[in-house]
Design a protein around this motif. Sequence first.
Motif, PDB file in Angstrom:
ATOM      1  N   PHE A   7       4.423  -9.171  -5.537  1.00 19.42           N
ATOM      2  CA  PHE A   7       4.767  -9.956  -6.725  1.00 19.42           C
ATOM      3  C   PHE A   7       4.368 -11.415  -6.551  1.00 19.42           C
ATOM      4  O   PHE A   7       3.962 -12.080  -7.507  1.00 19.42           O
ATOM      5  CB  PHE A   7       6.261  -9.848  -7.034  1.00 19.42           C
ATOM      6  N   ARG A   8       4.493 -11.930  -5.338  1.00 18.38           N
ATOM      7  CA  ARG A   8       4.072 -13.315  -5.104  1.00 18.38           C
ATOM      8  C   ARG A   8       2.565 -13.462  -5.238  1.00 18.38           C
ATOM      9  O   ARG A   8       2.062 -14.538  -5.591  1.00 18.38           O
ATOM     10  CB  ARG A   8       4.550 -13.768  -3.721  1.00 18.38           C
ATOM     11  N   VAL A   9       1.837 -12.378  -4.984  1.00 22.06           N
ATOM     12  CA  VAL A   9       0.376 -12.409  -5.117  1.00 22.06           C
ATOM     13  C   VAL A   9      -0.043 -12.312  -6.583  1.00 22.06           C
ATOM     14  O   VAL A   9      -0.863 -13.099  -7.065  1.00 22.06           O
ATOM     15  CB  VAL A   9      -0.264 -11.266  -4.292  1.00 22.06           C
ATOM     16  N   ARG A 238       0.424   4.564  -7.290  1.00 21.88           N
ATOM     17  CA  ARG A 238       0.783   4.258  -8.678  1.00 21.88           C
ATOM     18  C   ARG A 238       1.390   2.860  -8.792  1.00 21.88           C
ATOM     19  O   ARG A 238       1.155   2.146  -9.767  1.00 21.88           O
ATOM     20  CB  ARG A 238       1.763   5.300  -9.212  1.00 21.88           C
ATOM     21  N   ALA A 239       2.166   2.477  -7.787  1.00 23.50           N
ATOM     22  CA  ALA A 239       2.743   1.129  -7.786  1.00 23.50           C
ATOM     23  C   ALA A 239       1.638   0.080  -7.715  1.00 23.50           C
ATOM     24  O   ALA A 239       1.697  -0.954  -8.400  1.00 23.50           O
ATOM     25  CB  ALA A 239       3.705   0.966  -6.616  1.00 23.50           C
ATOM     26  N   GLU A 240       0.616   0.345  -6.912  1.00 21.66           N
ATOM     27  CA  GLU A 240      -0.510  -0.586  -6.806  1.00 21.66           C
ATOM     28  C   GLU A 240      -1.240  -0.704  -8.142  1.00 21.66           C
ATOM     29  O   GLU A 240      -1.664  -1.800  -8.533  1.00 21.66           O
ATOM     30  CB  GLU A 240      -1.475  -0.108  -5.719  1.00 21.66           C
ATOM     31  N   GLU A 241      -1.388   0.421  -8.852  1.00 22.16           N
ATOM     32  CA  GLU A 241      -2.066   0.389 -10.153  1.00 22.16           C
ATOM     33  C   GLU A 241      -1.307  -0.489 -11.144  1.00 22.16           C
ATOM     34  O   GLU A 241      -1.905  -1.286 -11.885  1.00 22.16           O
ATOM     35  CB  GLU A 241      -2.188   1.812 -10.701  1.00 22.16           C
ATOM     36  N   VAL A 242       0.019  -0.346 -11.177  1.00 25.35           N
ATOM     37  CA  VAL A 242       0.823  -1.157 -12.087  1.00 25.35           C
ATOM     38  C   VAL A 242       0.727  -2.633 -11.712  1.00 25.35           C
ATOM     39  O   VAL A 242       0.585  -3.504 -12.587  1.00 25.35           O
ATOM     40  CB  VAL A 242       2.291  -0.686 -12.066  1.00 25.35           C
ATOM     41  N   LEU A 243       0.783  -2.934 -10.421  1.00 24.60           N
ATOM     42  CA  LEU A 243       0.707  -4.326  -9.987  1.00 24.60           C
ATOM     43  C   LEU A 243      -0.666  -4.927 -10.277  1.00 24.60           C
ATOM     44  O   LEU A 243      -0.766  -6.111 -10.613  1.00 24.60           O
ATOM     45  CB  LEU A 243       1.025  -4.412  -8.488  1.00 24.60           C
ATOM     46  N   ARG A 244      -1.718  -4.138 -10.156  1.00 30.30           N
ATOM     47  CA  ARG A 244      -3.063  -4.637 -10.517  1.00 30.30           C
ATOM     48  C   ARG A 244      -3.147  -4.923 -12.013  1.00 30.30           C
ATOM     49  O   ARG A 244      -3.760  -5.904 -12.432  1.00 30.30           O
ATOM     50  CB  ARG A 244      -4.127  -3.612 -10.111  1.00 30.30           C
ATOM     51  N   MET A 246      -0.641  -5.853 -13.818  1.00 30.96           N
ATOM     52  CA  MET A 246       0.086  -7.106 -13.987  1.00 30.96           C
ATOM     53  C   MET A 246      -0.777  -8.291 -13.570  1.00 30.96           C
ATOM     54  O   MET A 246      -0.789  -9.337 -14.228  1.00 30.96           O
ATOM     55  CB  MET A 246       1.372  -7.090 -13.151  1.00 30.96           C
ATOM     56  N   ALA A 247      -1.517  -8.130 -12.468  1.00 31.29           N
ATOM     57  CA  ALA A 247      -2.382  -9.210 -11.981  1.00 31.29           C
ATOM     58  C   ALA A 247      -3.438  -9.558 -13.011  1.00 31.29           C
ATOM     59  O   ALA A 247      -3.728 -10.743 -13.264  1.00 31.29           O
ATOM     60  CB  ALA A 247      -3.021  -8.810 -10.654  1.00 31.29           C
ATOM     61  N   LEU A 248      -4.033  -8.550 -13.624  1.00 30.41           N
ATOM     62  CA  LEU A 248      -5.039  -8.806 -14.657  1.00 30.41           C
ATOM     63  C   LEU A 248      -4.415  -9.522 -15.847  1.00 30.41           C
ATOM     64  O   LEU A 248      -4.994 -10.454 -16.407  1.00 30.41           O
ATOM     65  CB  LEU A 248      -5.667  -7.481 -15.106  1.00 30.41           C
ATOM     66  N   GLY A 249      -3.232  -9.067 -16.256  1.00 30.26           N
ATOM     67  CA  GLY A 249      -2.545  -9.710 -17.367  1.00 30.26           C
ATOM     68  C   GLY A 249      -2.147 -11.142 -17.067  1.00 30.26           C
ATOM     69  O   GLY A 249      -2.030 -11.964 -17.973  1.00 30.26           O
ATOM     70  N   ASN A 250      -1.935 -11.446 -15.780  1.00 28.92           N
ATOM     71  CA  ASN A 250      -1.569 -12.803 -15.361  1.00 28.92           C
ATOM     72  C   ASN A 250      -2.767 -13.668 -15.008  1.00 28.92           C
ATOM     73  O   ASN A 250      -2.602 -14.826 -14.611  1.00 28.92           O
ATOM     74  CB  ASN A 250      -0.622 -12.749 -14.155  1.00 28.92           C
ATOM     75  N   SER A 257      -7.074  -7.149  -6.871  1.00 29.15           N
ATOM     76  CA  SER A 257      -7.985  -6.184  -6.266  1.00 29.15           C
ATOM     77  C   SER A 257      -7.747  -6.001  -4.781  1.00 29.15           C
ATOM     78  O   SER A 257      -8.161  -5.007  -4.196  1.00 29.15           O
ATOM     79  CB  SER A 257      -9.434  -6.623  -6.507  1.00 29.15           C
ATOM     80  N   SER A 258      -7.071  -6.949  -4.134  1.00 27.47           N
ATOM     81  CA  SER A 258      -6.825  -6.869  -2.694  1.00 27.47           C
ATOM     82  C   SER A 258      -5.450  -6.300  -2.372  1.00 27.47           C
ATOM     83  O   SER A 258      -5.061  -6.272  -1.196  1.00 27.47           O
ATOM     84  CB  SER A 258      -6.958  -8.259  -2.070  1.00 27.47           C
ATOM     85  N   LEU A 259      -4.718  -5.853  -3.383  1.00 31.44           N
ATOM     86  CA  LEU A 259      -3.372  -5.333  -3.139  1.00 31.44           C
ATOM     87  C   LEU A 259      -3.428  -4.048  -2.322  1.00 31.44           C
ATOM     88  O   LEU A 259      -4.230  -3.155  -2.590  1.00 31.44           O
ATOM     89  CB  LEU A 259      -2.670  -5.040  -4.461  1.00 31.44           C
ATOM     90  N   LYS A 260      -2.551  -3.966  -1.346  1.00 31.10           N
ATOM     91  CA  LYS A 260      -2.418  -2.741  -0.561  1.00 31.10           C
ATOM     92  C   LYS A 260      -0.993  -2.690  -0.041  1.00 31.10           C
ATOM     93  O   LYS A 260      -0.637  -3.388   0.897  1.00 31.10           O
ATOM     94  CB  LYS A 260      -3.408  -2.710   0.609  1.00 31.10           C
ATOM     95  N   LEU A 261      -0.190  -1.857  -0.679  1.00 25.08           N
ATOM     96  CA  LEU A 261       1.204  -1.744  -0.279  1.00 25.08           C
ATOM     97  C   LEU A 261       1.336  -0.860   0.943  1.00 25.08           C
ATOM     98  O   LEU A 261       0.561   0.085   1.146  1.00 25.08           O
ATOM     99  CB  LEU A 261       2.037  -1.150  -1.414  1.00 25.08           C
ATOM    100  N   HIS A 262       2.333  -1.173   1.765  1.00 21.76           N
ATOM    101  CA  HIS A 262       2.624  -0.327   2.912  1.00 21.76           C
ATOM    102  C   HIS A 262       3.112   1.026   2.428  1.00 21.76           C
ATOM    103  O   HIS A 262       3.850   1.132   1.457  1.00 21.76           O
ATOM    104  CB  HIS A 262       3.712  -0.962   3.788  1.00 21.76           C
ATOM    105  N   ARG A 263       2.702   2.069   3.124  1.00 17.03           N
ATOM    106  CA  ARG A 263       3.225   3.391   2.799  1.00 17.03           C
ATOM    107  C   ARG A 263       4.666   3.493   3.285  1.00 17.03           C
ATOM    108  O   ARG A 263       4.984   3.041   4.383  1.00 17.03           O
ATOM    109  CB  ARG A 263       2.391   4.480   3.486  1.00 17.03           C
ATOM    110  N   ILE A 264       5.503   4.079   2.472  1.00 23.64           N
ATOM    111  CA  ILE A 264       6.889   4.239   2.884  1.00 23.64           C
ATOM    112  C   ILE A 264       7.241   5.716   2.880  1.00 23.64           C
ATOM    113  O   ILE A 264       6.636   6.520   2.167  1.00 23.64           O
ATOM    114  CB  ILE A 264       7.854   3.474   1.961  1.00 23.64           C
ATOM    115  N   VAL A 265       8.207   6.072   3.687  1.00 19.10           N
ATOM    116  CA  VAL A 265       8.631   7.455   3.824  1.00 19.10           C
ATOM    117  C   VAL A 265       9.954   7.629   3.095  1.00 19.10           C
ATOM    118  O   VAL A 265      10.881   6.858   3.299  1.00 19.10           O
ATOM    119  CB  VAL A 265       8.794   7.837   5.306  1.00 19.10           C
TER     120      VAL A 265
END
Length: 501
Positions: A7-9, A238-244, A246-250, A257-265
Amino acid sequence: MDVDEAFRVVGEFGPFQKRAVFVLSLTQVYMACQSMLMVLVGFTPQYRVEQQEAVPSDQLALSPRVVFAEDVDSIVTEWLLVRQQAYKVGLAGSLFFAGLLVGNVVFGPLSDRIGRRPVYLTGLFFEVLFGYMTAFAPSYEVFALSRLLVGLMNGGIGLVCFVLVQEYVGRSYWAMTGTLTSMCFAVGIALFGALGYLVQPWRSLATTANSSGVLFFLLSVTLPESPRWLYCRGEAERAEEVLRRMALGNGNGKAGSSLKLHRIVVANAATSNSPTRKGAGLTQLVVHPILRRRTMVLMYVWYACSLVYYGLTLGAGDSTGSRYVNVAMYGLVELPAYPLCIYFINKHWAGRRKSMSSFLCLAGSACLCTMFIPNSTAVTSLALLGKLLVSAAFNIAYVYTAELYPTAIRNAGLGLCSMACRVGGILAPFVPSMRALHSSMPFTVFCLGGLSAGCLGLLLPETLNSPAPETLEELGSPAHSRMLESKPLLYDGENRKFAHK
């Protein structure tokens, strides 16, 4: 990176989030109109009952005829809900709040399971559908059923809408967006008063107020799923797609384009959401001595806040003067409450406990004063003051309750308090009708509720500048108990620890 870093990005509250929050806030205006509908469509004008003139001799009894002093179109005048049938007006209002209670219980876990967006859109669609059922109800029974169903959807999407507003933005904006939704609800009450003045036939008013939901539904279709929910469910892509998006809209397309979330279990998700774990959480609220005391006090505080808040609001139509102006004023008077409570709860000499208790006691005192003042204008002014004060107390209760429960059991505690809140809402529509017993009875009930809840609230510990407990073990530790019983703590940045002021 995790979601907060992402979100900060992309931007914590950029143009994209502002548009999404704006749409969700507009939905609060629609929900306020549905909540206030009974105030105007259930208005009971002055009336007298006359016996009809000559009837056929074989008729055993004369049929009474109800003559209304005002030319008012409401469910009361259409279905003659007077005398022995007058209770049906309050019953329809209570059914709406009963629906709110069930909606809170059902929609919250459902949105955790299948997603915020589908639950929100489905609930909004059916609320609009049932809203039209209200407007075109052929009988009181259908009308009452529609109010129950509208309340069910309203309570559900209200909860999910609040969560979405928080999860679309960065953490630093949560307090602002959460308060914004409450303010928009108050604005919706005021706008409904103006709409009621312009559109007075009750079926036309119900249709017009409900039609705005169609527009808000169409605007909401473009909203994405919550990236925080997707991330917590392990759907990082899917979370990365939504954040991208948002980034485009902002305007931060390159950063997105550089977003890469950590995988969580999320292997333990099924266990944590199981009925056994949920039941254990609720059991702790009864078994644990500290939690049991806090829960009992908080449930009563939430109940009293809801009873006084909705009782004063729903009684606006019965106050002296124009009922449309009264409804609008009861909405607008809330707006100063939010900056007031934010100011006081962050002062060390007031804090959460004293602020909430003081606002409740002052609200009860304002209602008490109405019983000793014969001037109708002064009574209305004091009632408006009581509404402002209880609105501030209600807002503080949300913040305070979350801080009093450990993280491990916070949702269970808030859920029980919310249920108590809805019980107060269910009873609130009947309180204004107690004027039939004595003109001061409604304000007596509000006075006792506010004063008793304010005094009980003083039994709770202060949480200002105190670190919230994470586990039940921390809650029961002697060190943590002494910390909450003593003066507020301030964080010592040099020594990296909390210290008493």
